[in-house]
Structures are given as C-alpha cells and as structure tokens.
Write a protein that holds these residues in place. Structure first.
Motif, PDB file in Angstrom:
ATOM      1  N   ASP A  44       0.838  -1.209   0.000  1.00 46.98           N
ATOM      2  CA  ASP A  44       0.000   0.000   0.000  1.00 46.98           C
ATOM      3  C   ASP A  44       0.869   1.253   0.000  1.00 46.98           C
ATOM      4  N   ALA A  45       1.265   1.713  -1.179  1.00 49.28           N
ATOM      5  CA  ALA A  45       2.121   2.896  -1.281  1.00 49.28           C
ATOM      6  C   ALA A  45       1.441   4.131  -0.711  1.00 49.28           C
ATOM      7  N   THR A  46       0.125   4.245  -0.889  1.00 45.77           N
ATOM      8  CA  THR A  46      -0.604   5.418  -0.405  1.00 45.77           C
ATOM      9  C   THR A  46      -0.545   5.515   1.111  1.00 45.77           C
ATOM     10  N   ASP A  71       6.111  -5.025  -3.591  1.00 44.94           N
ATOM     11  CA  ASP A  71       5.086  -4.721  -4.601  1.00 44.94           C
ATOM     12  C   ASP A  71       4.723  -3.244  -4.659  1.00 44.94           C
ATOM     13  N   ALA A  72       4.835  -2.519  -3.531  1.00 46.49           N
ATOM     14  CA  ALA A  72       4.499  -1.094  -3.533  1.00 46.49           C
ATOM     15  C   ALA A  72       5.724  -0.198  -3.705  1.00 46.49           C
ATOM     16  N   PRO A  74       7.903   0.571  -6.302  1.00 48.18           N
ATOM     17  CA  PRO A  74       7.969   1.556  -7.393  1.00 48.18           C
ATOM     18  C   PRO A  74       7.003   2.721  -7.224  1.00 48.18           C
ATOM     19  N   ALA A  75       5.779   2.439  -6.818  1.00 47.08           N
ATOM     20  CA  ALA A  75       4.802   3.521  -6.649  1.00 47.08           C
ATOM     21  C   ALA A  75       5.234   4.478  -5.544  1.00 47.08           C
ATOM     22  N   LEU A  76       5.774   3.936  -4.443  1.00 47.53           N
ATOM     23  CA  LEU A  76       6.241   4.804  -3.360  1.00 47.53           C
ATOM     24  C   LEU A  76       7.462   5.600  -3.805  1.00 47.53           C
ATOM     25  N   ASP A  78       8.188   6.581  -6.813  1.00 52.69           N
ATOM     26  CA  ASP A  78       7.741   7.636  -7.710  1.00 52.69           C
ATOM     27  C   ASP A  78       7.049   8.766  -6.938  1.00 52.69           C
ATOM     28  N   ALA A  79       6.250   8.397  -5.951  1.00 48.59           N
ATOM     29  CA  ALA A  79       5.508   9.409  -5.198  1.00 48.59           C
ATOM     30  C   ALA A  79       6.432  10.295  -4.362  1.00 48.59           C
ATOM     31  N   HIS A  98       8.327  -6.980 -10.797  1.00 49.55           N
ATOM     32  CA  HIS A  98       8.448  -5.730 -11.558  1.00 49.55           C
ATOM     33  C   HIS A  98       9.343  -5.959 -12.771  1.00 49.55           C
ATOM     34  N   ARG A 101      10.840  -2.621 -14.308  1.00 51.04           N
ATOM     35  CA  ARG A 101      11.453  -1.604 -13.445  1.00 51.04           C
ATOM     36  C   ARG A 101      12.546  -2.259 -12.602  1.00 51.04           C
TER      37      ARG A 101
END
Length: 209
Positions: A44-46, A71-72, A74-76, A78-79, A98, A101
């Motif tokens: 959960d990157a959010t 799993d989270a 790359p999104a974290l 990037d954020a 991934h 990436r």
C-alpha cells in the motif's frame, strides 16, 4: 535526537511457485521529523506515503525481493522521488514482481546507510532468498530481519530460491552474535529479541549442519 522507529502493517498477497497466499506485512519507517527510510514497501504505497507525510524519504530498503515485500516500492519511489535499494542476488525475484522496473541501487554486506544521524548496517543473510539482508541499527539496539528470523525460528525455506542450511548459517554467523537485548523486528508478526531466540536457534543450527 536519534532516529525513531514507526511500524505500519499492510495487507496483500504473496505469490511464488504457482501459489498465492494472503499476508500481512510489517513496514518500518526509521528517521526523525525531517528524513526517513522505509524498510520493505509492502502492498500500500498510499498508506506508507501518508505515514511519511512531509518528511524526506531518503531510500526504500528491501530486505529481499519477494513480491509481498516490494510490490508497492515503485509507486512509493515515484511518489516520494526516492531510490529503491535491493541486494543484486535477488534480481530474479524482483523481476517477477516488476519486470519493467529495476531497483536503483545495490545493497552490499557491510554497507552503512545514514538516516537522521543514525547508522544502519547491512547484513547479507541469504537463505530465505539469495539476496536477503537484515538491517542492524546498533544505536537503537534493533535489527530488522525481514523473513530471515521470526519469533520462533528461521524464515521459510521450502520454495524456489531458498535453502535451509544457508539460512541457518546466515543466522549463526550474522545474527546470533548480536547483543542478546537486540530487538528483532521481522517482516511479519511480532517482534522478539536475539536473547529470546538464541536457545531455539542453537537447536536449529545443529539440525542445519
């Protein structure tokens, strides 16, 4: 002020060797009011980004490459405009999660990472995965063990890329020598200490050899 430890539990799935299981993962944030690192960006990157808030994320440190631990990431990354660090021996596992990436930097045994004036030492502890590492923070009397060591014994070695004698050797050579009051924060479940685990670990070592 020395770095502090925050824990966040996230939920998702772990997949390997054709099976998928529901899991809860421990995500750790280490730092102060200005800067932090994250150990294992799971699921959960959010939620992780919200826990970081306005602080600068210096790096995402991966204990190993199983999908439930990365799993989270790359999104974290990037954020928060932060690099992802992984031991290169776990590149095959990472690529399953991934394929498009790559991590940004390599972790290495003996490497020292600084956050909020506090040293984090990288211990390469293969066995659960070839590139598994633990993060030892002497000032906080803590080791973040990923899936190498849990309350009750070593991590699982029954799937691809894992090996029981290797994890036993890693625990024996890298973790059992830490001070007995060192708190062990694992990738799943409750924390323990090296002293609490030492008696049962010595039995595992006998069986592993």
């Amino acid at each position: 002020m020395s770095a502090q430890i925050e824990k966040l539990v996230t939920s998702g799935t772990f997949s390997l060797d054709g099976g998928t299981w529901d899991v809860d993962n421990n995500v750790y944030i280490i730092g102060d009011d200005q800067e932090v690192v994250v150990i294992d960006a799971a699921h959960d990157a959010t939620a992780i980004a919200a826990a970081i808030g306005s602080r600068r994320l210096l790096a995402i440190l991966c204990t190993h490459g199983h999908n439930d631990h990365v799993d989270a990431a790359p999104a974290l990354a990037d954020a928060c405009s932060a690099p992802i660090w992984l031991h290169p021996a776990d590149a095959p596992l990472w690529s399953m999660a991934h394929p498009d990436r790559r991590p940004d930097d390599d972790l290495a045994d003996g490497q020292v990472i600084d956050v909020a004036g506090t040293e984090i030492r990288v211990l390469h502890t293969p066995g659960h995965a070839p590139g598994a590492v633990c993060f030892y923070v002497p000032e906080l009397k803590t080791v973040f063990s990923g899936d190498t060591l849990f309350k009750g014994g070593p991590g699982a070695t029954g799937r691809s890329f894992s090996d029981f004698p290797t994890i036993v050797e890693s625990i024996s050579s890298k973790l059992l020598g830490l001070p007995s009051d060192t708190v062990v924060h694992p990738g799943h479940g409750d924390s323990t200490t090296i002293g609490e685990e030492a008696p049962s670990l010595e039995d595992w070592i006998v069986r592993g050899h």
